[in-house]
Scaffold this active site. Structure first.
Site, PDB file in Angstrom:
ATOM      1  N   SER A  61      37.422  98.907  58.048  1.00 57.34           N
ATOM      2  CA  SER A  61      37.817  98.787  56.633  1.00 57.34           C
ATOM      3  C   SER A  61      39.170  98.140  56.407  1.00 57.34           C
ATOM      4  O   SER A  61      39.525  97.852  55.260  1.00 57.34           O
ATOM      5  CB  SER A  61      37.820 100.165  55.979  1.00 57.34           C
ATOM      6  OG  SER A  61      36.517 100.510  55.643  1.00 57.34           O
ATOM      7  N   TYR A 189      29.356  91.502  55.492  1.00 59.29           N
ATOM      8  CA  TYR A 189      30.216  92.699  55.528  1.00 59.29           C
ATOM      9  C   TYR A 189      30.299  93.271  56.958  1.00 59.29           C
ATOM     10  O   TYR A 189      31.387  93.621  57.430  1.00 59.29           O
ATOM     11  CB  TYR A 189      29.668  93.740  54.537  1.00 59.29           C
ATOM     12  CG  TYR A 189      30.376  95.063  54.627  1.00 59.29           C
ATOM     13  CD1 TYR A 189      31.666  95.224  54.111  1.00 59.29           C
ATOM     14  CD2 TYR A 189      29.772  96.159  55.232  1.00 59.29           C
ATOM     15  CE1 TYR A 189      32.325  96.439  54.208  1.00 59.29           C
ATOM     16  CE2 TYR A 189      30.431  97.376  55.332  1.00 59.29           C
ATOM     17  CZ  TYR A 189      31.705  97.512  54.820  1.00 59.29           C
ATOM     18  OH  TYR A 189      32.365  98.716  54.925  1.00 59.29           O
ATOM     19  N   VAL A 258      37.844 102.920  60.252  1.00 58.41           N
ATOM     20  CA  VAL A 258      37.312 103.932  61.179  1.00 58.41           C
ATOM     21  C   VAL A 258      37.385 103.503  62.654  1.00 58.41           C
ATOM     22  O   VAL A 258      37.075 104.281  63.541  1.00 58.41           O
ATOM     23  CB  VAL A 258      35.869 104.368  60.818  1.00 58.41           C
ATOM     24  CG1 VAL A 258      35.834 105.056  59.467  1.00 58.41           C
ATOM     25  CG2 VAL A 258      34.904 103.198  60.870  1.00 58.41           C
TER      26      VAL A 258
HETATM   27  N1  GLU Z   1      31.922  99.423  59.120  1.00 51.53           N
HETATM   28  C1  GLU Z   1      32.304 100.664  58.512  1.00 51.53           C
HETATM   29  C2  GLU Z   1      31.287 101.072  57.483  1.00 51.53           C
HETATM   30  O1  GLU Z   1      30.918 100.241  56.734  1.00 51.53           O
HETATM   31  C3  GLU Z   1      33.655 100.557  57.927  1.00 51.53           C
HETATM   32  C4  GLU Z   1      34.072 101.847  57.353  1.00 51.53           C
HETATM   33  C5  GLU Z   1      35.532 102.077  57.413  1.00 51.53           C
HETATM   34  O2  GLU Z   1      36.259 101.615  58.284  1.00 51.53           O
HETATM   35  O3  GLU Z   1      35.947 102.798  56.504  1.00 51.53           O
HETATM   36  O4  GLU Z   1      30.843 102.186  57.383  1.00 51.53           O
END
Ligand code: GLU
Length: 304
Positions: A61, A189, A258
């Site tokens: 994120s 994304y 995350v």
């Molecule tokens: N790829 C993760 C998701 O979309 C990123 C989430 C994050 O880092 O908050 O769930």
């Protein structure tokens, strides 16, 4: 500065024990929960690193402010505001229980998954590959690192297991916030989340936001009004549903991911990149937050 960073890391390493590495995608589970690294890049060109600052990890994120920037650059503020709001949701980053009624733009912001997925549609490009490649180029430009690229195994892991994000994207489409091929949108994304960086890259990107779009060589990468927009949204929504606490205890705009990364922006002074993959229940790096709290107290970083 380096000595101070080392002292702070020594005190904060213990907090890695309070968290767990993300396991929602198999690849992230492989991270070593004991790692902790930091890089501070100052306005006068100083680069100070300590701990495990050279480990490369997926930004997750932390890429969201750059997605927002690319959408602002390509489509302008009016179009961005038609798609996403700016209020913090107080809910987890991947929540979709906004209400029992229609999903509206006011329910989402650029720092939660639904908002970032929606903003991928505002990036210019004839295909989603082209849109992603423009985004990656912007990340590279802000970090001053043309080598940055995608961690293919994290990307494949996201793609195979990212059904909640797919569901969010279909919700956006059902409520006519986005159109086009949902698989293509989420693919952009997933790739964005899988961009690999180290603490230095994050600190350098943060410094550009801290300097309102001015790159270290003096070139302007974007209008300062966009830095104001993004920093404000980061202040209230950047640290998931822990943003209020972070504003109190650290007091600067920041974004966590995350993967264990945090990018913190100290306006006009410095950019900070942190890596420590043991996360608290909200998805924020446990030792990373403690490190920023201590650094903020030591150097009086809070903007309040
Ligand atoms: N790829 C993760 C998701 O979309 C990123 C989430 C994050 O880092 O908050 O769930």
């Amino acid at each position: 500065m380096k000595k101070l960073l080392e002292e702070i890391l020594d005190k904060c390493r213990i907090y890695t024990k309070n968290g767990k590495v993300a396991n929602y995608i198999p690849e992230l589970e492989k991270a070593d929960p004991e790692k902790l690294g930091i890089c501070v890049v100052t306005d006068d060109g100083g680069v100070y690193c300590a701990g495990d600052s050279e480990i490369r990890f997926s930004v997750q994120s932390v890429v969201k402010p750059v997605i927002l920037l690319q959408a602002l650059l390509d489509s302008g503020e009016v179009e961005v505001r038609k798609l996403v709001g700016v209020e913090s949701t107080g809910k987890p980053f991947d929540a979709f229980n906004y209400s029992d009624q229609a999903l509206k733009r006011e329910h989402i912001n650029p720092m939660i998954n639904a908002g970032a997925i929606a903003l991928c549609t505002l990036i210019k490009g004839n295909t989603y590959e082209e849109k992603f490649s423009r985004l990656l180029n912007l990340v590279r430009k802000l970090a001053g690192n043309p080598q940055m690229g995608v961690d293919e195994s994290v990307y494949m892991s996201e793609k195979t297991t990212g059904n909640k994000n797919r569901a969010l994207a279909y919700m956006l489409k059902a409520y006519r916030l986005i159109d086009g091929n949902v698989e293509d949108v989420v693919d952009c994304y997933f790739k964005a989340c899988s961009i690999k960086a180290d603490c230095v890259d994050l600190a350098k990107i943060a410094l550009v936001f801290a300097n309102k779009g001015i790159l270290p060589d003096g070139e302007s990468a974007f209008d300062k009004k966009y830095a104001g927009y993004i920093n404000a949204v980061l202040m209230t929504c950047g640290m998931y549903d822990g943003s209020g606490e972070f504003a109190l205890n650290v007091g600067v705009p920041a974004k966590s991911g995350v993967g264990g990364g945090i990018m913190a922006i100290v306006p006009k002074r410095m950019g900070i990149g942190i890596y420590s993959p043991a996360l608290d229940g909200k998805g924020n790096s446990c030792a990373g937050i403690k490190t920023l709290e201590m650094l903020s107290k030591e150097l009086e970083l809070s903007i309040f």
